[in-house]
Design a protein around this motif. Structure first.
Motif, PDB file in Angstrom:
ATOM      1  N   GLU A   1     -13.114   5.584   6.545  1.00  0.00           N
ATOM      2  CA  GLU A   1     -12.302   5.166   5.395  1.00  0.00           C
ATOM      3  C   GLU A   1     -10.971   5.914   5.339  1.00  0.00           C
ATOM      4  O   GLU A   1      -9.979   5.367   4.874  1.00  0.00           O
ATOM      5  CB  GLU A   1     -13.077   5.376   4.088  1.00  0.00           C
ATOM      6  CG  GLU A   1     -14.203   4.388   3.871  1.00  0.00           C
ATOM      7  CD  GLU A   1     -13.735   2.953   3.735  1.00  0.00           C
ATOM      8  OE1 GLU A   1     -12.691   2.697   3.116  1.00  0.00           O
ATOM      9  OE2 GLU A   1     -14.424   2.071   4.273  1.00  0.00           O
TER      10      GLU A   1
ATOM     11  N   GLY B   1      -8.200   4.183   7.137  1.00  0.00           N
ATOM     12  CA  GLY B   1      -7.682   3.009   6.445  1.00  0.00           C
ATOM     13  C   GLY B   1      -8.833   2.360   5.705  1.00  0.00           C
ATOM     14  O   GLY B   1      -9.952   2.300   6.217  1.00  0.00           O
ATOM     15  N   SER B   2      -8.566   1.907   4.519  1.00  0.00           N
ATOM     16  CA  SER B   2      -9.628   1.341   3.706  1.00  0.00           C
ATOM     17  C   SER B   2     -10.242   0.116   4.362  1.00  0.00           C
ATOM     18  O   SER B   2      -9.542  -0.722   4.937  1.00  0.00           O
ATOM     19  CB  SER B   2      -9.100   0.954   2.324  1.00  0.00           C
ATOM     20  OG  SER B   2     -10.130   0.354   1.564  1.00  0.00           O
TER      21      SER B   2
ATOM     22  N   LEU C   1      -6.771  -3.254   0.466  1.00  0.00           N
ATOM     23  CA  LEU C   1      -5.445  -3.571   0.992  1.00  0.00           C
ATOM     24  C   LEU C   1      -4.612  -4.369   0.011  1.00  0.00           C
ATOM     25  O   LEU C   1      -3.386  -4.229  -0.037  1.00  0.00           O
ATOM     26  CB  LEU C   1      -5.576  -4.339   2.311  1.00  0.00           C
ATOM     27  CG  LEU C   1      -6.352  -3.608   3.419  1.00  0.00           C
ATOM     28  CD1 LEU C   1      -6.473  -4.480   4.655  1.00  0.00           C
ATOM     29  CD2 LEU C   1      -5.685  -2.285   3.759  1.00  0.00           C
TER      30      LEU C   1
END
Length: 156
Positions: A54, A57-58, A94
């Motif tokens: 995570e 990047g989510s 995002l």
């Protein structure tokens, strides 16, 4: 690859209540442990591996959906669980929107193809508005599994 081939039905959390991304991930990993799919001794390492992923990047991919995932040597084959957070959860998505549907995926490190196929299968289903809409309305493990089975049966 079909969802019902790797989603652990007994680990599904149809009424997840979480106040953070970490809490949601911990509860989903714990559900897999309670079903005997991962060992208690590996639980913390798996949570840590997913959290590290995570940080890159989510996995909140937008449209109310998140797919946290990792590879871990403690599993022999690809496994997944589903959680529904009816109140929504801030997952650093995002698109900045809350998440309502979470698919957590764990696969063995020596099977990268399975990991990618699992992610591809999940995201292909989650792109379908009807599927997501019905999934958000589910309130029991059986209802979630019925929807997964129906989606698998309609796979073109």
């Amino acid at each position: 690859m079909k969802l019902t081939e790797f989603v652990v039905s007994d680990a599904i959390l149809p009424e997840l209540v979480a106040d953070s991304k970490e809490s949601a991930i911990r509860q989903m990993v714990a559900s897999l442990k309670q079903c005997g799919k991962i060992n208690e001794s590996d639980e913390e390492a798996i949570v840590s591996a997913i959290s590290k992923r995570e940080e890159l990047g989510s996995t909140g991919i937008g449209r109310g959906v998140a797919v946290p995932h990792t590879k871990h040597p403690s599993v022999e084959s690809i496994i997944s669980t589903v959680a529904l957070c009816h109140n929504g959860l801030d997952f650093d998505s995002l698109d900045g929107e809350d998440v309502y549907i979470l698919f957590l995926l764990i696969s063995p490190p020596d099977r990268p193809g399975d990991h990618l196929r699992g992610l591809e299968t999940i995201t292909r289903y989650l792109k379908k508005d009807d599927f997501c809409s019905f999934l958000k309305q589910a309130r029991t493990k059986a209802q979630v599994m019925d929807l997964l089975q129906e989606a698998d049966d309609n796979l073109v």
